[in-house]
Each structure stands twice: as structure tokens, then as C-alpha cells.
Design an enzyme around this catalytic site. Structure first.
Site, mmCIF file in Angstrom:
data_model
loop_
_atom_site.group_PDB
_atom_site.id
_atom_site.type_symbol
_atom_site.label_atom_id
_atom_site.label_comp_id
_atom_site.label_asym_id
_atom_site.label_seq_id
_atom_site.Cartn_x
_atom_site.Cartn_y
_atom_site.Cartn_z
ATOM 1 N N GLY A 134 0.812 -1.213 0.000
ATOM 2 C CA GLY A 134 0.000 0.000 0.000
ATOM 3 C C GLY A 134 0.845 1.262 0.000
ATOM 4 O O GLY A 134 0.490 2.262 -0.636
ATOM 5 N N THR A 135 1.967 1.223 0.693
ATOM 6 C CA THR A 135 2.822 2.411 0.766
ATOM 7 C C THR A 135 3.331 2.798 -0.616
ATOM 8 O O THR A 135 3.243 3.965 -1.022
ATOM 9 C CB THR A 135 4.008 2.129 1.716
ATOM 10 O OG1 THR A 135 3.480 1.885 3.019
ATOM 11 C CG2 THR A 135 4.979 3.303 1.765
ATOM 12 N N SER A 190 -3.590 -3.251 -0.554
ATOM 13 C CA SER A 190 -2.496 -3.969 0.089
ATOM 14 C C SER A 190 -2.987 -5.361 0.476
ATOM 15 O O SER A 190 -4.036 -5.497 1.113
ATOM 16 C CB SER A 190 -2.052 -3.203 1.336
ATOM 17 O OG SER A 190 -1.058 -3.935 2.007
ATOM 18 N N ALA A 191 -2.224 -6.390 0.091
ATOM 19 C CA ALA A 191 -2.679 -7.774 0.290
ATOM 20 C C ALA A 191 -2.788 -8.167 1.753
ATOM 21 O O ALA A 191 -3.690 -8.909 2.146
ATOM 22 C CB ALA A 191 -1.723 -8.727 -0.426
ATOM 23 N N HIS A 192 -1.854 -7.657 2.602
ATOM 24 C CA HIS A 192 -1.793 -8.202 3.965
ATOM 25 C C HIS A 192 -2.876 -7.670 4.892
ATOM 26 O O HIS A 192 -2.933 -8.047 6.063
ATOM 27 C CB HIS A 192 -0.399 -8.011 4.567
ATOM 28 C CG HIS A 192 -0.033 -6.602 4.963
ATOM 29 N ND1 HIS A 192 0.074 -6.218 6.279
ATOM 30 C CD2 HIS A 192 0.267 -5.515 4.238
ATOM 31 C CE1 HIS A 192 0.452 -4.940 6.323
ATOM 32 N NE2 HIS A 192 0.572 -4.497 5.099
ATOM 33 N N THR A 207 11.231 -7.035 -11.835
ATOM 34 C CA THR A 207 10.626 -8.367 -11.922
ATOM 35 C C THR A 207 9.577 -8.539 -10.825
ATOM 36 O O THR A 207 9.822 -8.212 -9.663
ATOM 37 C CB THR A 207 11.724 -9.452 -11.797
ATOM 38 O OG1 THR A 207 12.678 -9.231 -12.829
ATOM 39 C CG2 THR A 207 11.141 -10.845 -11.919
ATOM 40 N N CYS A 224 1.056 -0.088 12.378
ATOM 41 C CA CYS A 224 1.854 -0.386 11.178
ATOM 42 C C CYS A 224 2.805 0.744 10.836
ATOM 43 O O CYS A 224 3.722 0.567 10.066
ATOM 44 C CB CYS A 224 0.964 -0.693 9.980
ATOM 45 S SG CYS A 224 0.175 0.747 9.295
#
Ligand code: PLP
Length: 374
Positions: A73-74, A190-192, A228, A311
Site C-alpha cells: 500500500g505504501t 495492500s494484500a496483507h 521483476t 503499522c
């Protein structure tokens, strides 16, 4: 030996990895291969990314081609603020640091006592200059769960010729998020925060929105983010998005939790209670008890929660979000953030309520004892 089962209620910091995401990541790590390679191994890695792109797009009603995978997200917020190419950037006073620290000369838009953007203030600020701006407002706040009126913000911003970025890191995977329905140009994920791995996210760039990348390197992500791709992380992100889409949170647990805590301590205050909020987040004060004390006592009781925005710091400092809402320092220092998610069961909430009650009774009894002794 008895082991106290721990209760994890800090999903807004990081949600535990979903087993299906874990499995998908392990499989992707085994396969290895560079998604830019043309041989079979490379094409297999590319296939994993393409699948995840569709899954993430579906979570927020976007087109797969609009997804730009990032390191979280950052990075997505940083890319949005620089990529829009607008020198003038307006952001709400309750944004995450990854927005607040991402642009020079950011102009802050005030929020009301519930943490909701002051629409008249936004309109006034936009009218102070004819220079076209970027307006950045989050979908939902990480500390309070307060949801912003994005549709109205978009209407006001568009009328002033502004582009709109929405940090949906805390909304996506918890409540329905529809990028095109909201009408924003850029959306961060953000995935987490909903059961995917840490270190992976996405910036969704609306088809046709301007985007100037500052990444130099290969042509990955359609020339929008060189480097990558994190194939395993992206595969886990995709599976988590697909699972989250079919199991969004409900409000019943939150309402029960709030009612129970207020029954224990009637003076406890739920921050942002007058606004629309995420169904998984409770930011509540325990009168007279500092948040660090609460976090440590609850941890000893096997319950993990957080004080403020865990966080962003790791150390407890004054909450800028509560300050922007006009909360006094002394009261904001007693604010605890409880956030749940896909792995939470009602027994977890009962464990928290019991531990919170024990602490509150201990503290208030020792206060009474001290007052008697004095
Ligand atoms: N935006 C919001 C609202 C957040 O809560 C967070 C993290 O807590 C971020 C952005 C940053 O996301 P990441 O940890 O993936 O960099």
C-alpha cells in the site's frame, strides 16, 4: 503444560495469511521462473500473475489491465501521488503516513469530530487556486474504521477539475469496493490487510487516467512499474482477493463488542461512532487507562490488539487521526484499536471482553483502594 491459545484482533495491522494464499505461494515458489521469459517456465509464472490480476481486479470492480502490482500500500500511495502528475495535492488530515509524507506542500483538508472529511472545507480549498489538483482521500481509516463519503468527494473534486486518488487499503476485502462506481482515478490496495502476504499490493489506475511513472528499468506492468514481479506474493494476493470477495465482514460482532465494552465501562467512548464505519474495527477508550497498559495487559491474557496505528511506528505516539478529530490528548492516549477479520470467531471476542473487563476492574479497584488509603 497448558498453552494459552492466543486471540489475534489486530487485522488492520496485518491479517493472518489465509491457508489458500499460503498454499498458492508455496506452489509459485516451487515453480520459480521469470514472468518475462518466453519459455514454458516463464509463461507459467506469467499465467500466475495474469490469474491474480483478474482476481484482484474483480475484488474492486476494475479491469485487469488497470492493475499495477506494487510492493504494498505504501508504494501504491507514493506512485499515485507522483504518477498523477499534479503539483497541487490535497489530502484529508486523517490519511495514512504513506500519503501524508509522499508529496511536498500537501494541503490538508479538515475532518469533523467523527473523522469525516469536511466537504465544505474541501470545496473552499479547491477554490483557492485554479491550478488543477489531485485530491487524495482514503476509503476507510486504519485507526477508527470511519468510511469517507467518496462519491460526494468525487463530485466536488471533479467539478474543480481535480483527479482523485483513494487509498482503499483498509476497505478492500472488508466491504464492497467498486472503483468505477466510486469514479476515482487511482485506488491503492495492500494484500496483507485481508489475508494475503505482506510486501505486495496494487495501484489501480483507471483506464485513461494520466500516469507518469518514476520507476526506471524494464517494461514490467505495462511500463508502469519496472522490476521483476513478486510472483509468489502476487499469487497469494490473488487468492486472498478471491476469498475475501466471497466472505466480506458483517457488523454483528462489532456491535456486540461495543455494547459489551460500554456496559463494563459506561464512560468508554467509541471514536467515530457517529459515522459510517468498517464492520471490523473498534477504536475505543478505556477511561483513565493508557493504551500501552491495555495492550500489555491484554497481551499477557493472550489477546493481541493495538494502540493507534501500529503499522506506521511500532512505538506508541499520539494518534494524529484522533488529534485531527479534536480528541483531547489525555483521552486519545487511552484509545485501543481492536480489528478483526476472516479468522475471527465469536469466542475471540468473548476472550477480549473478559480480559478487558478484568483489567478495568483491577484498575478501578486499585484507584478506589488508593483513594481510601489517601
Ligand atoms: N494505507 C493505509 C490506510 C494503511 O492502513 C496502511 C498500513 O497500515 C498502508 C496504507 C500501507 O500499506 P502497506 O503496509 O502495504 O505498505
Amino acid at each position: 503444560m497448558s498453552v494459552v491459545a492466543s486471540v489475534y484482533l489486530d487485522h488492520n495491522a496485518t491479517s493472518p495469511l489465509r491457508p489458500a494464499a499460503f498454499d498458492a505461494m508455496v506452489e509459485a515458489l516451487r515453480a520459480s521462473g521469470n514472468p518475462s521469459s518466453v519459455h514454458r517456465v516463464g509463461r507459467a509464472a506469467r499465467g500466475l500473475i495474469d490469474t491474480a490480476r483478474r482476481q484482484v481486479a474483480a475484488l474492486v470492480g476494475a479491469l485487469p489491465a488497470e492493475i499495477v502490482f506494487t510492493s504494498g500500500g505504501t508504494e501504491a500511495n507514493n506512485l499515485a501521488l507522483s504518477g498523477a502528475g499534479r503539483r497541487r495535492v490535497l489530502a484529508s488530515a486523517v490519511e495514512h503516513d504513506s500519503v501524508l509524507n509522499a508529496a511536498r506542500n500537501l494541503e490538508l483538508v479538515a475532518v469533523d469530530g467523527n473523522g469525516v472529511v469536511d466537504l465544505a472545507a474541501l470545496q473552499r480549498l479547491l477554490a483557492t487556486s485554479r491550478e488543477p489538483a489531485l485530491v487524495s482521500v482514503m476509503f476507510a481509516n486504519n485507526e477508527t474504521g470511519v468510511i469517507q463519503p467518496i462519491a460526494e468527494i468525487v463530485r466536488i473534486a471533479r467539478a474543480a477539475g481535480a483527479l482523485i486518488h483513494c487509498d482503499a487499503v483498509q476497505g478492500a476485502g472488508k466491504v464492497p469496493v467498486d472503483m468505477h462506481g466510486m469514479g476515482v482515478d487511482y485506488l491503492s490496495l495492500s494484500a496483507h490487510k485481508f489475508g494475503g502476504p505482506t510486501g505486495v499490493g496494487a495501484l489501480v489506475v483507471r483506464d485513461g487516467a494520466p500516469f507518469h511513472t518514476d520507476r526506471r528499468g524494464g517494461g514490467q506492468e505495462s511500463n508502469r512499474r519496472a522490476g521483476t514481479e513478486n510472483v509468489a506474493g502476487i499469487a497469494g494476493f490473488g487468492i486472498a482477493a478471491a476469498e475475501a470477495k466471497s466472505g466480506l465482514a458483517t457488523q454483528a460482532l462489532r456491535d456486540h463488542l461495543e455494547a459489551s465494552l460500554r456496559a463494563i465501562a459506561p464512560a468508554a467512548r467509541v471514536f467515530g461512532a457517529g459515522a459510517l464505519r468498517l464492520p471490523n474495527t473498534v477504536c475505543i477508550s478505556m477511561p483513565g487507562v493508557r493504551a500501552e497498559t491495555q495492550v500489555m495487559a491484554l497481551d499477557l491474557a493472550g489477546v493481541a490488539v493495538s494502540a493507534g496505528a501500529a503499522c506506521s511506528s511500532g512505538k506508541v505516539s499520539r494518534s494524529a487521526v484522533l488529534a485531527a478529530m479534536g480528541v483531547e490528548v489525555a483521552e486519545s492516549e487511552t484509545a485501543l484499536r481492536i480489528s478483526f477479520g476472516w479468522s475471527t470467531v465469536s469466542q475471540d471476542i468473548e476472550r477480549l471482553i473478559a480480559a478487558w473487563r478484568d483489567l478495568y476492574i483491577r484498575v478501578t479497584h486499585s484507584d478506589i483502594a488508593q483513594a481510601r488509603a489517601a
